[in-house]
Motif scaffolding. Sequence first.
Motif, PDB file in Angstrom:
ATOM      1  N   ALA A 269      -2.811   3.547  16.204  1.00 15.60           N
ATOM      2  CA  ALA A 269      -4.146   4.075  14.919  1.00 15.60           C
ATOM      3  C   ALA A 269      -5.390   4.996  14.478  1.00 15.60           C
TER       4      ALA A 269
ATOM      5  N   TYR B 185      -2.925   6.267   9.450  1.00 14.05           N
ATOM      6  CA  TYR B 185      -1.761   5.561   9.791  1.00 14.05           C
ATOM      7  C   TYR B 185      -1.787   4.232  10.712  1.00 14.05           C
ATOM      8  N   PRO B 186      -1.712   2.660   9.899  1.00 16.40           N
ATOM      9  CA  PRO B 186      -1.780   2.147  10.532  1.00 16.40           C
ATOM     10  C   PRO B 186      -0.744   1.428  11.924  1.00 16.40           C
TER      11      PRO B 186
ATOM     12  N   THR C   4      -2.913   5.119   1.292  1.00 18.66           N
ATOM     13  CA  THR C   4      -4.038   5.307   2.190  1.00 18.66           C
ATOM     14  C   THR C   4      -3.444   6.319   2.968  1.00 18.66           C
TER      15      THR C   4
ATOM     16  N   VAL D 191      -1.579  -2.500   4.217  1.00 16.95           N
ATOM     17  CA  VAL D 191      -2.460  -1.944   4.991  1.00 16.95           C
ATOM     18  C   VAL D 191      -4.132  -2.284   4.587  1.00 16.95           C
TER      19      VAL D 191
ATOM     20  N   HIS E 266      -8.230  -1.651   6.487  1.00 20.49           N
ATOM     21  CA  HIS E 266      -8.559  -0.585   7.186  1.00 20.49           C
ATOM     22  C   HIS E 266     -10.139  -1.472   8.193  1.00 20.49           C
TER      23      HIS E 266
ATOM     24  N   LEU F 251       1.532   4.845   0.568  1.00 17.19           N
ATOM     25  CA  LEU F 251       1.557   5.445   2.093  1.00 17.19           C
ATOM     26  C   LEU F 251       1.574   7.060   2.134  1.00 17.19           C
TER      27      LEU F 251
ATOM     28  N   VAL G  44      -6.753   0.900  12.672  1.00 25.07           N
ATOM     29  CA  VAL G  44      -5.966   0.423  10.523  1.00 25.07           C
ATOM     30  C   VAL G  44      -4.978  -0.480  11.489  1.00 25.07           C
ATOM     31  N   ARG G  45      -4.066  -1.814  10.908  1.00 24.20           N
ATOM     32  CA  ARG G  45      -2.901  -2.295  10.832  1.00 24.20           C
ATOM     33  C   ARG G  45      -2.434  -2.425   9.176  1.00 24.20           C
ATOM     34  N   SER G  46      -1.252  -3.484   9.848  1.00 23.53           N
ATOM     35  CA  SER G  46      -0.279  -3.077   8.619  1.00 23.53           C
ATOM     36  C   SER G  46       0.601  -4.513   9.334  1.00 23.53           C
TER      37      SER G  46
ATOM     38  N   THR H 135       0.689  -0.842   0.558  1.00 29.07           N
ATOM     39  CA  THR H 135       0.466   0.149  -0.258  1.00 29.07           C
ATOM     40  C   THR H 135       0.940   1.018   0.399  1.00 29.07           C
TER      41      THR H 135
END
Length: 256
Positions: A52, A44-45, A41, A78, A80, A8, A71-73, A6
């Motif tokens: 997040a 912020y993950p 995106t 990433v 959502h 950033l 939100v996690r990476s 993704t």
Amino acid sequence: MDKNPTKLDYYDDIWMLQSTATLLSHFKGDDGRHALILDRTIFYPQGGGQPADTGFICIEGSDIKFVVHDVRSKDGIVFHYGDFENLGGEVELTLEKGKEVSLFVDESRRKLNSRLHSAGHLLDICLPRIGLGHLEPGKAYHFADGPWVEYKGVIPQNEIQNKQKDLELEANALISVGGKVSADILLYDEAAKLCGGCLPDYVPKESTPRIVTIGGNPGCPCGGTHVADISDIIQIKVSQIRSKKGQTKVYYNVES
């Protein structure tokens, strides 16, 4: 699931709070949470001791609103996570790959998280100024319910109270003067020069790290979000310092 990383967008513009992206996939996990994966995106993950972003995502050509709760990476992608509002019966058609979506980050949460994160960096800068240059940065926890930074090394117990006062005074003195905060993606050698001549061992030598500089101080590798100027932190309150077993923890908060 798409395997491309993704992009950033917050890396390039920390204060881009609205943007557009392309939907790559949607799925529902075993835990019942819906997840959207986008080509890019501004959210912020969670990571690096920073929580997040939250907010919402709107699907083009529909009234559907996806409320982003987390939100996690993982492996550069990433995720959502959230819930849908105004969800009709033709969800698969509405959420087909290639749809344009509009992203909206919660500004108040971003501001608080950025202030807390930047305040942690500022404390790092202040340590040598008050005679604690022997402490080496370790872990950091920049969540609003109890932010702290941890260092390798100890402070004698009879000095802790005075050092706590000195640290708070020094940090707030820098805040009162202000100074630009910037984040730049650089070649390894350029990044090392900006960080005082070397980078931590965890930064690969073939990489192009993102370096954050606060005022005229040496930079450091960081992927988080930050204030635009030191003065935006407003005020730091150092509530406690604990030093034992080779570690020192500084507990703090930011105040308006």
